[in-house]
Design an enzyme around this catalytic site. Structure first.
Site, PDB file in Angstrom:
ATOM      1  N   PHE A 107       2.165  10.110   6.611  1.00 15.64           N
ATOM      2  CA  PHE A 107       1.525   9.014   7.349  1.00 15.64           C
ATOM      3  C   PHE A 107       0.099   9.429   7.688  1.00 15.64           C
ATOM      4  O   PHE A 107      -0.121  10.410   8.387  1.00 15.64           O
ATOM      5  CB  PHE A 107       2.302   8.658   8.613  1.00 15.64           C
ATOM      6  CG  PHE A 107       1.777   7.426   9.273  1.00 15.64           C
ATOM      7  CD1 PHE A 107       2.048   6.174   8.727  1.00 15.64           C
ATOM      8  CD2 PHE A 107       0.968   7.507  10.397  1.00 15.64           C
ATOM      9  CE1 PHE A 107       1.531   5.026   9.304  1.00 15.64           C
ATOM     10  CE2 PHE A 107       0.454   6.354  10.982  1.00 15.64           C
ATOM     11  CZ  PHE A 107       0.740   5.116  10.436  1.00 15.64           C
ATOM     12  N   ARG A 127      -8.858   4.330  13.496  1.00 17.95           N
ATOM     13  CA  ARG A 127      -9.488   3.694  12.328  1.00 17.95           C
ATOM     14  C   ARG A 127     -10.885   4.250  12.071  1.00 17.95           C
ATOM     15  O   ARG A 127     -11.361   4.272  10.945  1.00 17.95           O
ATOM     16  CB  ARG A 127      -9.622   2.179  12.537  1.00 17.95           C
ATOM     17  CG  ARG A 127      -8.328   1.422  12.540  1.00 17.95           C
ATOM     18  CD  ARG A 127      -8.620  -0.071  12.417  1.00 17.95           C
ATOM     19  NE  ARG A 127      -7.493  -0.897  12.808  1.00 17.95           N
ATOM     20  CZ  ARG A 127      -6.472  -1.218  12.021  1.00 17.95           C
ATOM     21  NH1 ARG A 127      -6.431  -0.761  10.788  1.00 17.95           N
ATOM     22  NH2 ARG A 127      -5.501  -1.983  12.451  1.00 17.95           N
ATOM     23  N   LYS A 174      -0.204   5.964  -2.399  1.00 19.48           N
ATOM     24  CA  LYS A 174       0.974   6.835  -2.233  1.00 19.48           C
ATOM     25  C   LYS A 174       1.975   6.428  -3.296  1.00 19.48           C
ATOM     26  O   LYS A 174       2.974   5.772  -3.004  1.00 19.48           O
ATOM     27  CB  LYS A 174       1.612   6.568  -0.861  1.00 19.48           C
ATOM     28  CG  LYS A 174       1.007   7.308   0.291  1.00 19.48           C
ATOM     29  CD  LYS A 174       1.984   7.274   1.457  1.00 19.48           C
ATOM     30  CE  LYS A 174       1.303   6.842   2.718  1.00 19.48           C
ATOM     31  NZ  LYS A 174       2.226   6.676   3.844  1.00 19.48           N
ATOM     32  N   GLU A 212      -8.197  -3.053  -0.491  1.00 19.94           N
ATOM     33  CA  GLU A 212      -7.130  -2.699   0.442  1.00 19.94           C
ATOM     34  C   GLU A 212      -7.260  -1.218   0.808  1.00 19.94           C
ATOM     35  O   GLU A 212      -7.799  -0.416   0.035  1.00 19.94           O
ATOM     36  CB  GLU A 212      -5.800  -3.036  -0.260  1.00 19.94           C
ATOM     37  CG  GLU A 212      -4.514  -2.762   0.456  1.00 19.94           C
ATOM     38  CD  GLU A 212      -4.311  -3.383   1.812  1.00 19.94           C
ATOM     39  OE1 GLU A 212      -5.199  -3.229   2.664  1.00 19.94           O
ATOM     40  OE2 GLU A 212      -3.225  -3.945   2.040  1.00 19.94           O
ATOM     41  N   ASP A 213      -6.776  -0.862   1.979  1.00 21.82           N
ATOM     42  CA  ASP A 213      -6.884   0.535   2.412  1.00 21.82           C
ATOM     43  C   ASP A 213      -5.938   1.454   1.653  1.00 21.82           C
ATOM     44  O   ASP A 213      -6.332   2.500   1.153  1.00 21.82           O
ATOM     45  CB  ASP A 213      -6.649   0.651   3.939  1.00 21.82           C
ATOM     46  CG  ASP A 213      -5.389  -0.071   4.419  1.00 21.82           C
ATOM     47  OD1 ASP A 213      -4.595  -0.553   3.573  1.00 21.82           O
ATOM     48  OD2 ASP A 213      -5.200  -0.151   5.648  1.00 21.82           O
ATOM     49  N   ASP A 235       1.375   1.574  -0.631  1.00 24.72           N
ATOM     50  CA  ASP A 235       2.491   2.454  -0.278  1.00 24.72           C
ATOM     51  C   ASP A 235       3.720   1.956  -1.056  1.00 24.72           C
ATOM     52  O   ASP A 235       3.882   2.290  -2.224  1.00 24.72           O
ATOM     53  CB  ASP A 235       2.653   2.362   1.246  1.00 24.72           C
ATOM     54  CG  ASP A 235       3.715   3.283   1.810  1.00 24.72           C
ATOM     55  OD1 ASP A 235       4.066   4.266   1.167  1.00 24.72           O
ATOM     56  OD2 ASP A 235       4.198   3.011   2.933  1.00 24.72           O
TER      57      ASP A 235
HETATM   58  P1  5GP Z   1       2.976  -1.368   1.494  1.00 25.62           P
HETATM   59  O1  5GP Z   1       3.237  -2.838   1.590  1.00 25.62           O
HETATM   60  O2  5GP Z   1       2.335  -0.949   0.196  1.00 25.62           O
HETATM   61  O3  5GP Z   1       4.212  -0.570   1.812  1.00 25.62           O
HETATM   62  O4  5GP Z   1       2.038  -0.979   2.662  1.00 25.62           O
HETATM   63  C1  5GP Z   1       0.724  -1.335   2.723  1.00 25.62           C
HETATM   64  C2  5GP Z   1       0.260  -1.333   4.154  1.00 25.62           C
HETATM   65  O5  5GP Z   1       1.029  -0.437   4.961  1.00 25.62           O
HETATM   66  C3  5GP Z   1      -1.157  -0.838   4.244  1.00 25.62           C
HETATM   67  O6  5GP Z   1      -2.067  -1.888   4.141  1.00 25.62           O
HETATM   68  C4  5GP Z   1      -1.183  -0.176   5.606  1.00 25.62           C
HETATM   69  O7  5GP Z   1      -1.487  -1.133   6.578  1.00 25.62           O
HETATM   70  C5  5GP Z   1       0.233   0.296   5.821  1.00 25.62           C
HETATM   71  N1  5GP Z   1       0.415   1.719   5.507  1.00 25.62           N
HETATM   72  C6  5GP Z   1       1.099   2.277   4.490  1.00 25.62           C
HETATM   73  N2  5GP Z   1       1.045   3.623   4.530  1.00 25.62           N
HETATM   74  C7  5GP Z   1       0.295   3.932   5.605  1.00 25.62           C
HETATM   75  C8  5GP Z   1      -0.145   5.172   6.180  1.00 25.62           C
HETATM   76  O8  5GP Z   1       0.114   6.305   5.712  1.00 25.62           O
HETATM   77  N3  5GP Z   1      -0.919   5.067   7.287  1.00 25.62           N
HETATM   78  C9  5GP Z   1      -1.254   3.878   7.852  1.00 25.62           C
HETATM   79  N4  5GP Z   1      -2.008   3.909   8.939  1.00 25.62           N
HETATM   80  N5  5GP Z   1      -0.854   2.701   7.341  1.00 25.62           N
HETATM   81  C10 5GP Z   1      -0.096   2.728   6.226  1.00 25.62           C
END
Ligand code: 5GP
Length: 192
Positions: A164, A177, A143, A111-112, A115
């Site tokens: 972000f 990207r 994060k 996964e990228d 958060d």
């Molecule tokens: P989570 O479910 O952990 O809150 O979020 C995961 C997804 O939110 C990531 O796969 C990504 O697509 C998006 N995301 C969370 N933080 C960022 C950020 O700082 N930048 C971007 N571009 N996407 C984020």
């Protein structure tokens, strides 16, 4: 027209939507190589089934996969937790399932970024139900201060502050990207 000639230089003259480079191309490459070596040691003698989460994980997955010295196979799934904006809706939408079954395989979710953890939590639960031999997660960025649900992440590239970010696979509204570094987007770009 957006300026696509974005370099790691912050003084390029014309308007740069990237406020600051957070993780350089060189550090990303070095860390992917390190993680690849660690994963290869952890899975020695086994084949790894890498499950990339589209679209953000593609760049990290390509780097990580090429740093492995063990055999690996690829599959991808697509889910969406964000709309076009920068705030999590908390809703995980399922867009594309895996092409192959994972029962009895050593699965590594790639996964990228993690958060709030909602996306990975959902992914872990749904893939664990398919009875893989093992299940682990590799993320390029973490994060951790934003976590809402506790979710195990076995391999972390970089822990980053709450900002972000775009680049290295991560987008804002579909763009950025392909930046080779991780950068902090200027809040005015997304109305923050
Ligand atoms: P989570 O479910 O952990 O809150 O979020 C995961 C997804 O939110 C990531 O796969 C990504 O697509 C998006 N995301 C969370 N933080 C960022 C950020 O700082 N930048 C971007 N571009 N996407 C984020």
């Amino acid at each position: 027209m957006r300026d696509h000639s974005l370099s790691e230089r912050e003084d390029s003259g014309s308007y740069n939507p990237i406020a600051r480079v957070l993780v350089s191309r060189r550090r990303l490459a070095a860390r992917a190589a390190q993680l690849g070596a660690q994963i290869s040691a952890d899975y020695a003698g086994q084949e790894l089934h890498m499950v990339g989460i589209l679209k953000g994980a593609t760049i990290f997955m390509a780097d990580l996969a090429r740093a492995l010295s063990i055999p690996a196979t690829f599959d991808f799934m697509a889910i969406s937790s964000y709309g076009a904006g920068s705030q999590s809706s908390g809703v995980v939408r399922f867009l594309k399932d895996l092409d192959e079954g994972i029962e009895g395989r050593h699965v590594l979710i790639v996964e990228d970024i993690v958060d709030t953890g909602l996306t990975l939590h959902y992914l872990r639960e749904s893939l664990a139900a398919r009875r893989p031999a093992s299940l682990a997660v590799a993320v390029a960025l973490d994060k951790s201060s934003r976590r809402q649900v506790a979710v195990p992440v076995e391999y972390v590239g970089f822990r980053i502050p709450d900002a972000f970010v775009v680049g290295y696979g991560l987008d804002y509204a579909g763009s950025f990207r392909n930046l080779p570094y991780v950068g902090i987007l200027r809040p005015e770009v997304y109305g923050g």
